[in-house]
Design a protein around this motif. Sequence first.
Motif, PDB file in Angstrom:
ATOM      1  N   GLY A 130      17.912  23.278  15.475  1.00 41.98           N
ATOM      2  CA  GLY A 130      17.878  24.572  16.063  1.00 41.98           C
ATOM      3  C   GLY A 130      18.281  24.612  17.372  1.00 41.98           C
ATOM      4  N   TYR A 131      18.460  23.412  18.025  1.00 41.52           N
ATOM      5  CA  TYR A 131      18.933  23.310  19.579  1.00 41.52           C
ATOM      6  C   TYR A 131      19.934  22.252  19.784  1.00 41.52           C
ATOM      7  CZ  TYR A 131      14.135  21.131  19.272  1.00 41.52           C
ATOM      8  OH  TYR A 131      13.329  20.259  18.652  1.00 41.52           O
ATOM      9  N   PHE A 132      20.450  22.187  20.780  1.00 43.03           N
ATOM     10  CA  PHE A 132      21.198  21.146  20.986  1.00 43.03           C
ATOM     11  C   PHE A 132      20.569  19.665  21.495  1.00 43.03           C
ATOM     12  CE2 PHE A 132      24.192  24.813  21.450  1.00 43.03           C
ATOM     13  CZ  PHE A 132      25.332  24.199  20.772  1.00 43.03           C
ATOM     14  N   ASP A 133      21.194  18.648  21.046  1.00 39.82           N
ATOM     15  CA  ASP A 133      20.411  17.380  21.773  1.00 39.82           C
ATOM     16  C   ASP A 133      21.348  16.663  22.452  1.00 39.82           C
ATOM     17  OD1 ASP A 133      18.924  15.116  22.032  1.00 39.82           O
ATOM     18  OD2 ASP A 133      19.054  14.717  20.028  1.00 39.82           O
ATOM     19  N   LEU A 134      21.142  16.606  23.775  1.00 37.26           N
ATOM     20  CA  LEU A 134      22.222  16.174  24.820  1.00 37.26           C
ATOM     21  C   LEU A 134      21.776  14.723  25.107  1.00 37.26           C
ATOM     22  CD1 LEU A 134      23.565  17.904  27.836  1.00 37.26           C
ATOM     23  CD2 LEU A 134      23.016  15.508  27.806  1.00 37.26           C
ATOM     24  N   ILE A 135      22.484  13.678  25.132  1.00 36.71           N
ATOM     25  CA  ILE A 135      21.943  12.437  25.169  1.00 36.71           C
ATOM     26  C   ILE A 135      22.999  11.754  26.433  1.00 36.71           C
ATOM     27  CG2 ILE A 135      21.793  10.141  24.209  1.00 36.71           C
ATOM     28  CD1 ILE A 135      21.146  11.329  21.607  1.00 36.71           C
ATOM     29  N   ILE A 136      22.459  10.929  27.221  1.00 33.49           N
ATOM     30  CA  ILE A 136      23.211  10.136  28.055  1.00 33.49           C
ATOM     31  C   ILE A 136      22.513   8.773  28.178  1.00 33.49           C
ATOM     32  CG2 ILE A 136      23.497   9.847  30.683  1.00 33.49           C
ATOM     33  CD1 ILE A 136      23.439  12.998  30.902  1.00 33.49           C
ATOM     34  N   VAL A 137      23.496   7.812  27.973  1.00 38.98           N
ATOM     35  CA  VAL A 137      22.810   6.389  28.002  1.00 38.98           C
ATOM     36  C   VAL A 137      23.060   5.616  29.331  1.00 38.98           C
ATOM     37  CG1 VAL A 137      23.363   4.165  26.942  1.00 38.98           C
ATOM     38  CG2 VAL A 137      23.616   6.311  25.496  1.00 38.98           C
ATOM     39  N   LYS A 138      21.936   5.240  29.764  1.00 38.51           N
ATOM     40  CA  LYS A 138      21.984   4.514  31.053  1.00 38.51           C
ATOM     41  C   LYS A 138      22.455   3.085  31.037  1.00 38.51           C
ATOM     42  CE  LYS A 138      18.863   3.554  35.064  1.00 38.51           C
ATOM     43  NZ  LYS A 138      19.707   3.942  36.154  1.00 38.51           N
ATOM     44  N   SER A 139      21.811   2.451  29.733  1.00 39.90           N
ATOM     45  CA  SER A 139      22.185   1.003  29.692  1.00 39.90           C
ATOM     46  C   SER A 139      22.188   0.882  27.772  1.00 39.90           C
ATOM     47  CB  SER A 139      21.198  -0.020  30.288  1.00 39.90           C
ATOM     48  OG  SER A 139      19.860   0.094  30.026  1.00 39.90           O
ATOM     49  N   GLY A 140      22.777  -0.235  27.427  1.00 43.18           N
ATOM     50  CA  GLY A 140      22.821  -0.372  26.121  1.00 43.18           C
ATOM     51  C   GLY A 140      23.652   0.338  25.458  1.00 43.18           C
ATOM     52  N   THR A 141      23.341   0.567  24.043  1.00 39.60           N
ATOM     53  CA  THR A 141      24.309   1.419  23.321  1.00 39.60           C
ATOM     54  C   THR A 141      23.740   1.883  22.023  1.00 39.60           C
ATOM     55  OG1 THR A 141      25.934  -0.495  23.475  1.00 39.60           O
ATOM     56  CG2 THR A 141      26.495   1.270  21.501  1.00 39.60           C
ATOM     57  N   LEU A 142      23.986   3.094  21.671  1.00 41.29           N
ATOM     58  CA  LEU A 142      23.644   4.130  20.709  1.00 41.29           C
ATOM     59  C   LEU A 142      24.549   4.105  19.645  1.00 41.29           C
ATOM     60  CD1 LEU A 142      21.379   6.883  22.271  1.00 41.29           C
ATOM     61  CD2 LEU A 142      20.484   4.895  21.075  1.00 41.29           C
ATOM     62  N   TYR A 143      24.277   3.839  18.093  1.00 45.52           N
ATOM     63  CA  TYR A 143      25.006   3.973  17.053  1.00 45.52           C
ATOM     64  C   TYR A 143      24.682   5.385  16.468  1.00 45.52           C
ATOM     65  CZ  TYR A 143      26.786  -0.426  18.465  1.00 45.52           C
ATOM     66  OH  TYR A 143      27.248  -1.589  19.306  1.00 45.52           O
ATOM     67  N   LEU A 144      25.346   6.734  16.658  1.00 42.86           N
ATOM     68  CA  LEU A 144      24.700   7.682  16.077  1.00 42.86           C
ATOM     69  C   LEU A 144      25.915   8.558  14.999  1.00 42.86           C
ATOM     70  CD1 LEU A 144      23.188   9.464  19.315  1.00 42.86           C
ATOM     71  CD2 LEU A 144      21.861   8.144  17.252  1.00 42.86           C
ATOM     72  N   THR A 145      25.493   8.965  13.875  1.00 42.10           N
ATOM     73  CA  THR A 145      26.388   9.721  13.002  1.00 42.10           C
ATOM     74  C   THR A 145      25.806  11.364  12.986  1.00 42.10           C
ATOM     75  OG1 THR A 145      26.942   7.869  11.710  1.00 42.10           O
ATOM     76  CG2 THR A 145      26.968  10.046  10.678  1.00 42.10           C
ATOM     77  N   GLU A 146      26.990  12.119  12.975  1.00 42.70           N
ATOM     78  CA  GLU A 146      26.739  13.320  12.923  1.00 42.70           C
ATOM     79  C   GLU A 146      27.715  14.148  11.829  1.00 42.70           C
ATOM     80  OE1 GLU A 146      25.960  16.813  16.093  1.00 42.70           O
ATOM     81  OE2 GLU A 146      27.840  16.575  15.879  1.00 42.70           O
ATOM     82  N   ALA A 147      27.277  14.759  10.702  1.00 41.46           N
ATOM     83  CA  ALA A 147      28.116  15.266   9.900  1.00 41.46           C
ATOM     84  C   ALA A 147      29.187  14.354   9.443  1.00 41.46           C
ATOM     85  CB  ALA A 147      28.952  16.621  10.468  1.00 41.46           C
TER      86      ALA A 147
END
Length: 291
Positions: free
Chosen positions: A37-54
């Motif tokens: 229901g709201y936007f999710d804004l992500i900023i990575v400082k260190s490391g790595t995220l693996y995300l899937t959307e649609a």
Amino acid sequence: MEQEIISISLPPFPDFIEGNRRVFQKDQYHPDRNNLGYFDLIIVKSGTLYLTEADQKYTVKAGQMLILLPDQHHFAHKPVPEETVFYWLHFYTKAQWQQGAKRKYFISALPIPELHYHQRSYTLHLPKHATIKEPQLLEDLFEGILQSTQEDSFEAIWQTEELFLKFLRILEAQGGYRDRLTTIGESVLVYLEANLAADIDNQQLAAYFHLHPNYLAKATKHVFGKTPLELLQDLRLDTAKRYLLHTDETIKAITEIVGFHSEIYFSNRFKVREGLSPRAFRKQYRNDTQY
């Protein structure tokens, strides 16, 4: 990396909901969420995220950002390979928005007056997934937002929102290199918005910008997928919709305000695009408008 843009109509301005700094340990997964229901804004400082959307997979590395949409399912398709530090921020808007390969330009649905000093209609353009040019600047501002939420004062809400809007403005500037065609195309849009009622043709635009009509068409097609005159007609019809919904101006007056010389031609163009005549559109939607 996907070069998609999230375009958000202003006003109304987005609202900060919540945010924090998070540390994931190796092999930890990001939460699985659907239709937040709201936007999710992500900023990575260190490391790595693996995300899937649609069904679209994103690898978000240190110094990069990603914005997840409010009406989609997102989850981690892989655990983090090492300790990963990131900031997350949720924000909400009830305004029009759209994600796409090109920037979308909206005319705000709010009833903004035309006769007095007034708030401008603006479209915020945020990069979907990008490398941040000045990560320390955004991190410091993010920390300021979080700190403001800890203040035990009624004034803190104003400070939080002020910092958040500044954060969005700076984030918009992180969206990548703006080439000459983009700059010219957006300049044409601004000129057209300011001169809706004027007699405008390709030769007049060429004389104003000191550029060949073909180059101006190339620029606006590059940004909007339309020629200047096609863009002008869209702006006129969008503005006419706003007048139909939020004012008592007659159809004849609206025709002149938005730059159509013939009420019949205006009505025909409007009906082709909206499927209803201006009068029928006003009757059907006037009491059922949403911002």
